[in-house]
Design a protein around this motif. Structure first.
Motif, PDB file in Angstrom:
ATOM      1  N   GLU A 112      -6.558   7.200   3.420  1.00  0.00           N
ATOM      2  CA  GLU A 112      -5.938   6.412   4.475  1.00  0.00           C
ATOM      3  C   GLU A 112      -6.416   6.873   5.850  1.00  0.00           C
ATOM      4  O   GLU A 112      -6.657   6.078   6.747  1.00  0.00           O
ATOM      5  CB  GLU A 112      -4.412   6.526   4.387  1.00  0.00           C
ATOM      6  CG  GLU A 112      -3.683   5.419   5.120  1.00  0.00           C
ATOM      7  CD  GLU A 112      -2.549   5.934   5.995  1.00  0.00           C
ATOM      8  OE1 GLU A 112      -1.927   5.100   6.672  1.00  0.00           O
ATOM      9  OE2 GLU A 112      -2.318   7.146   6.031  1.00  0.00           O
ATOM     10  N   VAL A 140       0.804   5.392   0.195  1.00  0.00           N
ATOM     11  CA  VAL A 140       0.007   6.581   0.536  1.00  0.00           C
ATOM     12  C   VAL A 140       0.701   7.795  -0.063  1.00  0.00           C
ATOM     13  O   VAL A 140       1.899   8.023   0.158  1.00  0.00           O
ATOM     14  CB  VAL A 140      -0.123   6.733   2.067  1.00  0.00           C
ATOM     15  CG1 VAL A 140      -0.968   7.962   2.399  1.00  0.00           C
ATOM     16  CG2 VAL A 140      -0.737   5.480   2.672  1.00  0.00           C
ATOM     17  N   ARG A 166      -8.320   4.597   8.615  1.00  0.00           N
ATOM     18  CA  ARG A 166      -7.837   4.464   9.985  1.00  0.00           C
ATOM     19  C   ARG A 166      -8.924   4.825  10.986  1.00  0.00           C
ATOM     20  O   ARG A 166      -9.091   4.168  12.009  1.00  0.00           O
ATOM     21  CB  ARG A 166      -6.610   5.368  10.200  1.00  0.00           C
ATOM     22  CG  ARG A 166      -5.300   4.749   9.769  1.00  0.00           C
ATOM     23  CD  ARG A 166      -4.114   5.340  10.530  1.00  0.00           C
ATOM     24  NE  ARG A 166      -4.219   6.786  10.677  1.00  0.00           N
ATOM     25  CZ  ARG A 166      -3.689   7.666   9.848  1.00  0.00           C
ATOM     26  NH1 ARG A 166      -3.033   7.247   8.787  1.00  0.00           N
ATOM     27  NH2 ARG A 166      -3.810   8.962  10.068  1.00  0.00           N
ATOM     28  N   LEU A 168      -3.321   4.899  -2.221  1.00  0.00           N
ATOM     29  CA  LEU A 168      -4.319   5.633  -1.449  1.00  0.00           C
ATOM     30  C   LEU A 168      -3.842   7.068  -1.269  1.00  0.00           C
ATOM     31  O   LEU A 168      -2.636   7.320  -1.159  1.00  0.00           O
ATOM     32  CB  LEU A 168      -4.518   5.011  -0.068  1.00  0.00           C
ATOM     33  CG  LEU A 168      -4.888   3.524   0.020  1.00  0.00           C
ATOM     34  CD1 LEU A 168      -4.846   3.088   1.470  1.00  0.00           C
ATOM     35  CD2 LEU A 168      -6.263   3.284  -0.560  1.00  0.00           C
ATOM     36  N   GLU A 174       0.854  -1.186   0.000  1.00  0.00           N
ATOM     37  CA  GLU A 174       0.000   0.000   0.000  1.00  0.00           C
ATOM     38  C   GLU A 174       0.888   1.232   0.000  1.00  0.00           C
ATOM     39  O   GLU A 174       1.832   1.325   0.787  1.00  0.00           O
ATOM     40  CB  GLU A 174      -0.913   0.023   1.226  1.00  0.00           C
ATOM     41  CG  GLU A 174      -2.084  -0.932   1.123  1.00  0.00           C
ATOM     42  CD  GLU A 174      -3.055  -0.777   2.293  1.00  0.00           C
ATOM     43  OE1 GLU A 174      -2.726  -0.027   3.236  1.00  0.00           O
ATOM     44  OE2 GLU A 174      -4.122  -1.408   2.257  1.00  0.00           O
TER      45      GLU A 174
END
Length: 538
Positions: free
Chosen positions: A351, A315, A355, A346, A313
């Protein structure tokens, strides 16, 4: 045509001429002639006879002989080519099984049909020899670049003259906007050399990633000398490419060496690839660092790697999303090919939202299960607790580090968590039994009640059923289909079971059932370990 003294020498002259033209051994041509004359003689004397022809390599004289082999009485089948020991005594003093009797027969007069048949045999043998020669010449050149001349185009495929043979550049191996005319010079990568029914085929490519790697090897002496190594290549042929390089000499910049003075080296490769843009990226053993480099020119805020799933992933800042993805996903696709990982991109906002959703979900879990107020539940989550098991079985000291939690509160928290877990386990076992799970599975060590319930839901109800499962059926995995990684969901994957754990449990079940002998397993493991040690020493 009879084989007379007038044309005996012509046989050798013809063999030499054909061998020179086709670049093959003259001996092969003469052998083909011998076979064709023998076949013609059989049509004259009888197909069941074993007629052989030997052409003298100096005079060109063709000697026709009939060969008969001595066999056992009960094995005699072909009276024209075989004879028994008793029959052979009139020709040999002490005949034995396997002996041969050779008699010379008169040369044949080749009629028009026989001559045509002989010609076909010779041509076929010559073609086979030519194919063998071409295969032997090119089989060791796979993975290299070759220069050729375009001969013709067939259904979009380009036939290329590569010297002592032909190669085929298939339509899907051409760079999109390229077109060729006969006699154009072309540079290609030898992708594969195979024996086909119609002879050896040399398959060429201009889109293969290794074609670009070989071009860089030709343009950059440091790569050829091994000072710089190309670690990974990814291409979108004709559009864009990424190449990862590393230098084994601290004084040499791998990127600068590949770019060259004023871009001369990389520009030579770009020109050969019809203007394909090339990003040269410094290789790094750390996957996250290498990926950050590979996604340039986009800036990366954070990287999270799931090595077991082979996913990653990334970010990025909100304004960098389109740059990171690239036109039609090109940038992230090439970065994925370069690293061998599936990449999810993302934005920082996405993100953050995820979260927050995870935080809210865990908070609700603790509020509902442990009868806590929202503040206390959020405090547990912010301290890193994610499951009831972590609260129930963690060391007391870890709970006491939370502000406002004393020994009495910690003990009460753990007692509540254990009560909830025990109740969940009881219900899970009840549900499993209701689904038909047997005691052999329920009592199997290593499976939690929730795992047993999940197995029963998937029709795995006995220890025998469990022992027949594959590790990936339990833990899940990834399969490559048409070049893309496809997820295989596992029955116990949601319980974070790894492939190694699944293998161990399944093997334990098989040993308990007597399907596998542990002594044999141990011997196989020792053999494998010894083999690895030998490879390491080599």
């Amino acid at each position: 045509m009879a084989i007379t003294s007038a044309n005996q020498l012509e046989l050798l002259q013809t063999a030499e001429a054909v061998a020179r033209e086709k670049m093959i051994d003259p001996e092969l041509v003469i052998e083909a002639m011998e076979e064709s004359l023998a076949r013609a003689a059989k049509s004259r004397y009888g197909a069941e006879m074993d007629i052989r022809v030997a052409i003298d390599r100096k005079t060109g004289r063709a000697a026709f002989t009939r060969v008969r082999t001595v066999v056992e009485d009960e094995e005699l089948e072909n009276y024209q080519a075989e004879l028994t020991v008793a029959q052979a005594k009139q020709y040999l003093d002490d005949p034995k099984i396997g002996d041969t009797i050779v008699d010379e027969v008169p040369p044949v007069d080749l009629g028009r049909i026989a001559a045509q048949s002989a010609k076909q045999v010779i041509l076929q043998k010559v073609r086979e020899a030519e194919r063998d020669r071409q295969y032997e010449e090119f089989k060791d050149r796979a993975g290299t670049i070759i220069n050729g001349i375009v001969k013709r185009e067939e259904y979009g495929n380009i036939i290329v003259d590569i010297g002592r043979g032909e190669g085929i550049l298939r339509r899907n191996e051409k760079i999109g906007r390229e077109s060729y005319r006969p006699n154009d010079r072309i540079r290609c990568f030898i992708k594969d050399v195979r024996r086909e029914a119609r002879g050896p085929q040399v398959f060429l490519s201009r889109t293969d990633p290794q074609f670009m790697a070989e071009l860089f090897k030709m343009e950059v002496p440091e790569i050829y000398d091994g000072i710089i190594e190309i670690k990974a290549v990814a291409r979108d042929p004709g559009s864009r490419a990424k190449i990862g390089v590393i230098s084994y000499d601290g004084s040499i910049d791998p990127v600068g060496a590949c770019v060259g003075m004023r871009g001369s080296r990389v520009q030579a490769v770009v020109n050969e690839l019809q203007g394909e843009k090339i990003d040269i990226i410094p290789w790094n053993e750390d996957q996250a660092t290498f990926l950050v480099n590979a996604l340039q020119p986009a800036e990366v805020a954070k990287v999270v790697i799931d090595e077991e799933a082979g996913k990653i992933e990334v970010v990025v800042p909100d304004e960098q999303l389109s740059l990171a993805i690239g036109r039609r996903g090109q940038n992230v696709r090439l970065a994925s090919q370069l690293t061998g990982l599936d990449i999810d991109i993302l934005t920082e906002e996405e993100e953050s939202q995820r979260r927050q959703a995870e935080f809210a979900e865990r908070t609700k879990l603790f509020m509902d299960s442990l009868d806590l107020d929202e503040f206390f539940a959020q405090l547990l989550v912010s301290e890193g607790f994610t499951t009831l098991e972590e609260v129930a079985y963690v060391e007391m000291d870890e709970l006491l580090t939370i502000e406002g939690v004393d020994e009495g509160t910690a003990a009460e928290l753990q007692a509540r968590a254990r009560d909830v877990i025990e109740e969940q386990n009881r219900k899970a076992i009840e549900n499993a039994r209701a689904l038909g799970a047997e005691d052999s599975l329920i009592n199997f060590e290593g499976l939690t009640p929730q795992m047993i319930e999940a197995l029963a839901n998937d029709d795995v109800k006995t220890i025998e059923d469990f022992a027949t499962c594959a590790d990936w059926e339990l833990a899940g995995g990834w399969t490559t289909v048409n070049g893309e990684r496809v997820k295989d969901d596992g029955i116990l994957e949601k319980f974070d079971m790894s492939l190694e754990e699944a293998q161990h449990l399944v093997m334990t079940a098989r040993i308990q059932l007597g399907w596998v002998d542990p002594a044999e397993l141990e011997a196989e493991a020792e053999e494998a370990e010894a083999g690895e040690e030998q490879e390491a020493e080599a």
